[in-house]
Design a protein around this motif. Structure first.
Motif, mmCIF file in Angstrom:
data_model
loop_
_atom_site.group_PDB
_atom_site.id
_atom_site.type_symbol
_atom_site.label_atom_id
_atom_site.label_comp_id
_atom_site.label_asym_id
_atom_site.label_seq_id
_atom_site.Cartn_x
_atom_site.Cartn_y
_atom_site.Cartn_z
ATOM 1 N N HIS A 50 0.833 104.836 112.026
ATOM 2 C CA HIS A 50 2.157 104.321 112.380
ATOM 3 C C HIS A 50 2.128 103.777 113.805
ATOM 4 O O HIS A 50 1.380 104.272 114.645
ATOM 5 N N LYS A 51 2.966 102.780 114.060
ATOM 6 C CA LYS A 51 2.959 102.139 115.371
ATOM 7 C C LYS A 51 4.089 102.627 116.280
ATOM 8 O O LYS A 51 4.034 102.424 117.485
ATOM 9 N N ASN A 52 5.109 103.254 115.709
ATOM 10 C CA ASN A 52 6.177 103.786 116.550
ATOM 11 C C ASN A 52 6.741 105.072 115.951
ATOM 12 O O ASN A 52 6.602 105.338 114.758
ATOM 13 N N VAL A 53 7.386 105.852 116.794
ATOM 14 C CA VAL A 53 7.895 107.163 116.382
ATOM 15 C C VAL A 53 9.007 107.024 115.353
ATOM 16 O O VAL A 53 9.132 107.865 114.457
ATOM 17 N N GLN A 54 9.807 105.979 115.447
ATOM 18 C CA GLN A 54 10.918 105.800 114.505
ATOM 19 C C GLN A 54 10.418 105.726 113.063
ATOM 20 O O GLN A 54 11.059 106.261 112.158
ATOM 21 N N SER A 55 9.287 105.094 112.856
ATOM 22 C CA SER A 55 8.782 104.989 111.485
ATOM 23 C C SER A 55 8.380 106.350 110.938
ATOM 24 O O SER A 55 8.511 106.605 109.743
ATOM 25 N N ILE A 56 7.919 107.240 111.786
ATOM 26 C CA ILE A 56 7.602 108.607 111.350
ATOM 27 C C ILE A 56 8.882 109.367 111.056
ATOM 28 O O ILE A 56 8.960 110.113 110.081
ATOM 29 N N THR A 57 9.888 109.160 111.879
ATOM 30 C CA THR A 57 11.170 109.828 111.667
ATOM 31 C C THR A 57 11.759 109.427 110.321
ATOM 32 O O THR A 57 12.359 110.256 109.636
ATOM 33 N N ASN A 58 11.562 108.183 109.916
ATOM 34 C CA ASN A 58 12.060 107.729 108.619
ATOM 35 C C ASN A 58 11.380 108.461 107.471
ATOM 36 O O ASN A 58 11.978 108.686 106.435
ATOM 37 N N TYR A 59 10.114 108.833 107.644
ATOM 38 C CA TYR A 59 9.365 109.518 106.602
ATOM 39 C C TYR A 59 9.682 111.002 106.527
ATOM 40 O O TYR A 59 9.594 111.610 105.481
ATOM 41 N N SER A 60 9.937 111.610 107.654
ATOM 42 C CA SER A 60 9.979 113.063 107.688
ATOM 43 C C SER A 60 11.398 113.594 107.493
ATOM 44 O O SER A 60 12.338 113.151 108.117
ATOM 45 N N ASN A 61 11.482 114.532 106.585
ATOM 46 C CA ASN A 61 12.723 115.242 106.311
ATOM 47 C C ASN A 61 12.481 116.713 106.595
ATOM 48 O O ASN A 61 11.362 117.189 106.494
ATOM 49 N N ILE A 62 13.545 117.429 106.907
ATOM 50 C CA ILE A 62 13.339 118.855 107.112
ATOM 51 C C ILE A 62 13.215 119.529 105.756
ATOM 52 O O ILE A 62 13.816 119.108 104.765
ATOM 53 N N SER A 63 12.402 120.568 105.713
ATOM 54 C CA SER A 63 12.146 121.257 104.463
ATOM 55 C C SER A 63 13.340 122.134 104.075
ATOM 56 O O SER A 63 14.219 122.408 104.893
ATOM 57 N N VAL A 64 13.349 122.589 102.850
ATOM 58 C CA VAL A 64 14.404 123.483 102.371
ATOM 59 C C VAL A 64 14.417 124.754 103.220
ATOM 60 O O VAL A 64 15.478 125.258 103.594
ATOM 61 N N GLU A 65 13.242 125.258 103.540
ATOM 62 C CA GLU A 65 13.150 126.468 104.371
ATOM 63 C C GLU A 65 13.783 126.239 105.743
ATOM 64 O O GLU A 65 14.525 127.078 106.248
#
Length: 66
Positions: free
Chosen positions: A46-61
């Motif tokens: 990835h080239k920027n942090v925003q693109s990672i933020t778009n991928y990552s969700n917090i887990s159910v836990e």
């Protein structure tokens, strides 16, 4: 190639596995392991942090802990 890799890894045939889904899964696992975003970007390309933020969700836990 991805289909062959999934088959060799023993993934179930009914699950749809794409490059995108594997990349998203990896980003989520790295985030859950508290890997810094800059290191995740180096691993995933990835080239920027925003693109990672778009991928990552917090887990159910994590949601339950909140």
């Amino acid at each position: 190639m991805l289909k062959a890799m999934a088959k060799d890894a023993g993934f179930l045939k009914h699950k749809r596995i794409t490059n995108h889904s594997v990349r998203k899964f990896l980003v989520q696992k790295l985030r859950n392991a508290n890997i810094p975003p800059t290191e995740t970007m180096a691993i995933t390309g990835h080239k920027n942090v925003q693109s990672i933020t778009n991928y990552s969700n917090i887990s159910v836990e994590q949601q339950q802990n909140c």
